[in-house]
Scaffold this active site. Structure first.
Site, PDB file in Angstrom:
ATOM      1  N   ASN A 158     -33.646   9.779  27.852  1.00 27.45           N
ATOM      2  CA  ASN A 158     -32.373  10.499  27.985  1.00 27.45           C
ATOM      3  C   ASN A 158     -31.568  10.167  29.232  1.00 27.45           C
ATOM      4  OD1 ASN A 158     -32.731  11.845  25.545  1.00 27.45           O
ATOM      5  ND2 ASN A 158     -33.991  13.412  26.511  1.00 27.45           N
ATOM      6  N   CYS A 159     -31.974   9.174  29.969  1.00 26.69           N
ATOM      7  CA  CYS A 159     -31.279   8.770  31.190  1.00 26.69           C
ATOM      8  C   CYS A 159     -29.993   8.018  30.824  1.00 26.69           C
ATOM      9  CB  CYS A 159     -32.221   7.892  32.009  1.00 26.69           C
ATOM     10  SG  CYS A 159     -31.442   7.027  33.371  1.00 26.69           S
ATOM     11  N   ASP A 160     -28.888   8.347  31.481  1.00 20.24           N
ATOM     12  CA  ASP A 160     -27.606   7.693  31.199  1.00 20.24           C
ATOM     13  C   ASP A 160     -27.649   6.190  31.475  1.00 20.24           C
ATOM     14  OD1 ASP A 160     -26.450  10.062  30.361  1.00 20.24           O
ATOM     15  OD2 ASP A 160     -25.544  10.498  32.311  1.00 20.24           O
ATOM     16  N   LYS A 181     -29.372   4.476  28.680  1.00 17.51           N
ATOM     17  CA  LYS A 181     -28.503   4.376  27.496  1.00 17.51           C
ATOM     18  C   LYS A 181     -27.570   3.172  27.617  1.00 17.51           C
ATOM     19  CE  LYS A 181     -28.752   9.289  26.513  1.00 17.51           C
ATOM     20  NZ  LYS A 181     -28.070  10.578  26.530  1.00 17.51           N
TER      21      LYS A 181
END
Length: 117
Positions: free
Chosen positions: A10-12, A15
């Site tokens: 879930n880390c930007d 992504k």
């Protein structure tokens, strides 16, 4: 040897790296070290290649929440123990390209250079 990207789903930044790899047709495997953990030997090997100073994410919330006594006087051994105990302290992503080559963090220009044919 397959390319493996290590990080937290879930880390930007992760992504962005996933999108870059997909858009450039780079096949890869994903290792979520928050869900699956990370071996001490893997961290030691990475530190030999890029140095623990680059690998330890000092800007992240997890590191900043440590008591000052734990943040002071960090050595490689202490950094590895911290990263293994709390993988969110590992800078993301870590991309293993094979042959001992690593990319730490995500910069599109570094990825482009690594995959230039």
């Amino acid at each position: 040897m397959p390319i493996t990207i290590y990080g937290i789903k879930n880390c930007d930044t992760m992504k962005k790296a996933f999108i870059w790899l997909k858009d450039h047709g780079v096949a890869h495997e994903f290792h979520d070290y928050k869900a699956s953990g990370i071996e001490k030997t893997k961290l030691e090997a990475w530190c030999k290649v890029v140095g623990w100073e680059l690998l330890l994410n000092r800007a992240g919330t997890t590191f900043r929440k440590l008591p000052e006594s734990e943040r002071d006087g960090i050595t490689e051994k202490k950094a590895i123990a911290l990263m293994q105990a709390q993988p969110s302290m590992i800078k993301r992503p870590v991309l293993e390209l094979g042959g001992g080559k690593l990319l730490v963090g995500f910069k599109p220009e570094q990825y482009a250079a690594a995959f230039r044919k």
